[in-house]
Design an enzyme around this catalytic site. Sequence first.
Site, mmCIF file in Angstrom:
data_model
loop_
_atom_site.group_PDB
_atom_site.id
_atom_site.type_symbol
_atom_site.label_atom_id
_atom_site.label_comp_id
_atom_site.label_asym_id
_atom_site.label_seq_id
_atom_site.Cartn_x
_atom_site.Cartn_y
_atom_site.Cartn_z
ATOM 1 N N GLY A 8 0.523 -1.227 0.345
ATOM 2 C CA GLY A 8 -0.364 0.391 0.146
ATOM 3 C C GLY A 8 0.533 1.214 0.039
ATOM 4 N NE ARG A 11 -4.634 5.008 -2.502
ATOM 5 C CZ ARG A 11 -6.052 4.798 -2.229
ATOM 6 N NH1 ARG A 11 -5.757 5.890 -1.719
ATOM 7 N NH2 ARG A 11 -6.531 4.108 -2.051
ATOM 8 C CG ASN A 87 0.655 1.125 4.806
ATOM 9 O OD1 ASN A 87 -0.328 1.607 6.271
ATOM 10 N ND2 ASN A 87 -0.275 1.467 3.190
ATOM 11 C CE1 TYR A 152 -9.510 -0.693 8.604
ATOM 12 C CE2 TYR A 152 -9.309 0.263 10.745
ATOM 13 C CZ TYR A 152 -8.333 0.201 9.829
ATOM 14 O OH TYR A 152 -7.410 0.946 9.455
ATOM 15 C CB ALA A 153 -12.441 -3.600 15.053
#
Lengths: 244, 81
Positions: A8, A11, A87, A152-153
């Site tokens: 990643g 950006r 990342n 996401y968590a």
Amino acid sequence: MRNVVVTGGSRGLGLGIARKLTAAGYRVIAIARKESNQLTSAMEEAERDGPGLLHFVPFDLAEIGEIRRLVTTLRKDFGPIYGLVNNAAIAFDGVLAIMHNSQIEHLVRVNTLSPIVLTKYIVRSMMADGGGRIVNVASVVGFTGYSGLSVYAATKASMLGFTRSLAREVGRLGVTVNSVAPGFVDTAMTQNLDAEQRQQIERRSALRRLPDVDDVANAVEFILSDKAKSITGTVITVDAGNTA
Amino acid sequence: MSVRTDVVSLFEQVAAQQKKKLAPLLDELVLLDSGLDSLCLAIIVARLEDTLGVDPFTAAQDADFPVTLGEFIRFYDDAVR
């Protein structure tokens, strides 16, 4: 020159980490689906000013079946891999009860399955080469609650567990495994936060502000450095005291 | 060098590096009784991928690991053919 793979890296936080590591003298290999204008500029800057180098390798990390081939190519083109910074991640916010199953699956695929499989193949080469550094970019959401980010968590918490156990598994071979858990950082991923939410996070942080990309990149650089040779299986939280 | 030579030499090399006492490397030797633990076997798999250019464990349809040294060598022999 030590090779460090940053996923990643085109950006946001990944690009910030890639820039920081290039400035610290590493040869950084940024993996992402597409090259961004900012990454192109960073590569030109590194080429001109050094001391490190910045390369881009296009790859879709959701393509789990192709990851082994990617790692073989990286080792052939760049040589031994010293560091891996996992990342790359995606974030969909939304109430779990109405989140589409395909979104849940995609989140787990990109944020959990993909870094684990990538680590599997890169750690193999570290084992063969006699050492290395793995840094998993988690999130404070992995250990504190935030409504709307349950999936996401879950993926970020999984990286924390992965970090601890893998550190025990490969420590004997000179490979360290750590996590960095950023708080809410000002990147494209957090652009959905409105002004009120942002102010609320700032108010709740000990330092009354959000951490920036550079703060997180500094922590990653430290873990990769020789100064962190005795640190493994832990997490460095960079959240301006939001979870203190 | 043959696959057998590569495998045997790596077993000896990794045992020495990891300070493990290696059992006699006969075909019927059960890998778990070889004196090497699973991490040592993982190092051998990683180095064999470099030496032979194959990773039969990723290519395999199932997740079974060979039980004996003879099976391990045959696994790699089949993969390089």
